[in-house]
Design a protein around this motif. Structure first.
Motif, PDB file in Angstrom:
ATOM      1  N   LYS A 179      -1.873 -16.684   7.075  1.00  8.17           N
ATOM      2  CA  LYS A 179      -1.482 -16.525   5.631  1.00  8.17           C
ATOM      3  C   LYS A 179      -0.205 -16.576   5.844  1.00  8.17           C
ATOM      4  O   LYS A 179       0.545 -16.922   4.602  1.00  8.17           O
ATOM      5  CB  LYS A 179      -2.016 -15.152   5.045  1.00  8.17           C
ATOM      6  CG  LYS A 179      -3.450 -15.420   5.082  1.00  8.17           C
ATOM      7  CD  LYS A 179      -3.795 -13.986   4.477  1.00  8.17           C
ATOM      8  CE  LYS A 179      -5.632 -13.992   4.193  1.00  8.17           C
ATOM      9  NZ  LYS A 179      -6.592 -12.512   3.839  1.00  8.17           N
ATOM     10  N   LYS A 180       0.714 -16.136   6.617  1.00  3.91           N
ATOM     11  CA  LYS A 180       2.222 -16.098   6.647  1.00  3.91           C
ATOM     12  C   LYS A 180       2.689 -17.714   6.829  1.00  3.91           C
ATOM     13  O   LYS A 180       3.546 -18.075   6.272  1.00  3.91           O
ATOM     14  CB  LYS A 180       2.803 -15.239   7.665  1.00  3.91           C
ATOM     15  CG  LYS A 180       2.758 -13.922   7.520  1.00  3.91           C
ATOM     16  CD  LYS A 180       3.434 -12.971   8.587  1.00  3.91           C
ATOM     17  CE  LYS A 180       3.240 -11.788   8.295  1.00  3.91           C
ATOM     18  NZ  LYS A 180       3.577 -10.879   9.501  1.00  3.91           N
ATOM     19  N   ALA A 210       2.195 -19.370   3.489  1.00  4.11           N
ATOM     20  CA  ALA A 210       3.582 -18.781   2.873  1.00  4.11           C
ATOM     21  C   ALA A 210       4.696 -19.917   3.219  1.00  4.11           C
ATOM     22  O   ALA A 210       5.209 -20.502   2.413  1.00  4.11           O
ATOM     23  CB  ALA A 210       3.912 -17.473   2.700  1.00  4.11           C
ATOM     24  N   SER A 211       4.779 -20.199   4.283  1.00  6.20           N
ATOM     25  CA  SER A 211       5.849 -20.801   4.835  1.00  6.20           C
ATOM     26  C   SER A 211       5.695 -22.503   4.482  1.00  6.20           C
ATOM     27  O   SER A 211       6.658 -23.039   4.083  1.00  6.20           O
ATOM     28  CB  SER A 211       5.840 -21.044   6.335  1.00  6.20           C
ATOM     29  OG  SER A 211       6.813 -21.598   6.935  1.00  6.20           O
ATOM     30  N   GLN A 219       4.137 -23.593   1.636  1.00  7.67           N
ATOM     31  CA  GLN A 219       4.181 -23.417   0.543  1.00  7.67           C
ATOM     32  C   GLN A 219       5.591 -23.874  -0.164  1.00  7.67           C
ATOM     33  O   GLN A 219       5.972 -24.427  -1.126  1.00  7.67           O
ATOM     34  CB  GLN A 219       3.569 -22.225  -0.267  1.00  7.67           C
ATOM     35  CG  GLN A 219       3.473 -22.297  -1.887  1.00  7.67           C
ATOM     36  CD  GLN A 219       2.647 -23.474  -2.379  1.00  7.67           C
ATOM     37  OE1 GLN A 219       1.265 -23.094  -2.007  1.00  7.67           O
ATOM     38  NE2 GLN A 219       3.088 -24.398  -3.021  1.00  7.67           N
ATOM     39  N   THR A 220       6.452 -23.166   0.584  1.00  9.57           N
ATOM     40  CA  THR A 220       7.919 -23.483   0.329  1.00  9.57           C
ATOM     41  C   THR A 220       8.312 -24.733  -0.148  1.00  9.57           C
ATOM     42  O   THR A 220       9.271 -24.957  -0.806  1.00  9.57           O
ATOM     43  CB  THR A 220       8.920 -22.750   1.363  1.00  9.57           C
ATOM     44  OG1 THR A 220       8.658 -21.110   1.249  1.00  9.57           O
ATOM     45  CG2 THR A 220      10.253 -22.701   1.110  1.00  9.57           C
ATOM     46  N   LYS A 275       0.099 -26.147  -5.463  1.00  9.42           N
ATOM     47  CA  LYS A 275      -0.421 -25.087  -4.828  1.00  9.42           C
ATOM     48  C   LYS A 275      -1.213 -25.313  -3.598  1.00  9.42           C
ATOM     49  O   LYS A 275      -2.049 -26.235  -3.797  1.00  9.42           O
ATOM     50  CB  LYS A 275      -0.925 -24.057  -5.670  1.00  9.42           C
ATOM     51  CG  LYS A 275      -1.721 -22.876  -5.158  1.00  9.42           C
ATOM     52  CD  LYS A 275      -2.527 -22.177  -6.205  1.00  9.42           C
ATOM     53  CE  LYS A 275      -3.181 -20.951  -6.047  1.00  9.42           C
ATOM     54  NZ  LYS A 275      -3.266 -20.116  -5.180  1.00  9.42           N
TER      55      LYS A 275
END
Length: 171
Positions: A60-61, A64-65, A67-68, A73
């Protein structure tokens, strides 16, 4: 409470209940910091493409990385303990669009296709090496495929463990 002790004279590692309650959060935090190798599949909104990736941390982390740097999405579609990335890249090379992004939809549902590929005796076949020329990337994929095949002969896959060793009609 004597949690830790040893018979050696002058060496006392006993812990009082107060000390134990102070140590537990530290132990829990240490346990959370242990890196578990994980292979993941990420999907992109409005696209059939999926990213086959690997992280030694929390998927999940990693999402997030990723997604930046993406305007669309992204979502985590699937993850499994173990490093299957090289073997999966090798297996699905004909469906590579770019880098670690693949279009697996011609093969079916991408999640099911990847799950099937890591099951022992299914999908990932070390003889599916293809005719790519020798390169460092190819050698890495071959090593990953060999490790995965050897491991598959020795232990049940995470999906098999989830189903208690049986596949419930998925064979």
């Amino acid at each position: 409470m004597n949690v830790y002790s040893t018979e050696e004279p002058g060496y006392d590692t006993s812990v009082s209940p107060e000390q134990e309650s102070e140590l537990l959060p530290c132990v829990a935090k240490r346990r959370e910091s242990v890196k578990v190798p994980t292979t993941y599949l990420v999907g992109m909104e409005g696209s059939p493409l999926v990213k086959i990736g690997f992280t030694s941390g929390d998927p999940k982390k990693r999402l997030a990385s990723l997604q930046t740097g993406q305007p669309m999405k992204l979502s985590l579609l699937w993850s499994s303990e173990g490093n299957h990335e090289s073997a999966l890249h090798h297996r699905f090379a004909p469906h590579r669009v770019r880098g670690e992004w693949f279009d697996l939809t011609p093969l079916g549902d991408p999640v099911q296709v990847v799950e099937d590929a890591i099951l022992p005796g299914r999908g990932l076949n070390c003889s599916e090496a293809g005719d790519a020329g020798p390169s460092e990337r190819r050698a890495e994929a071959d090593r990953g495929c060999t490790r995965l095949c050897l491991r598959a002969q020795q232990e049940p896959s995470p999906l098999q463990q989830l189903h208690g060793g049986g596949l419930g009609g998925m064979a």
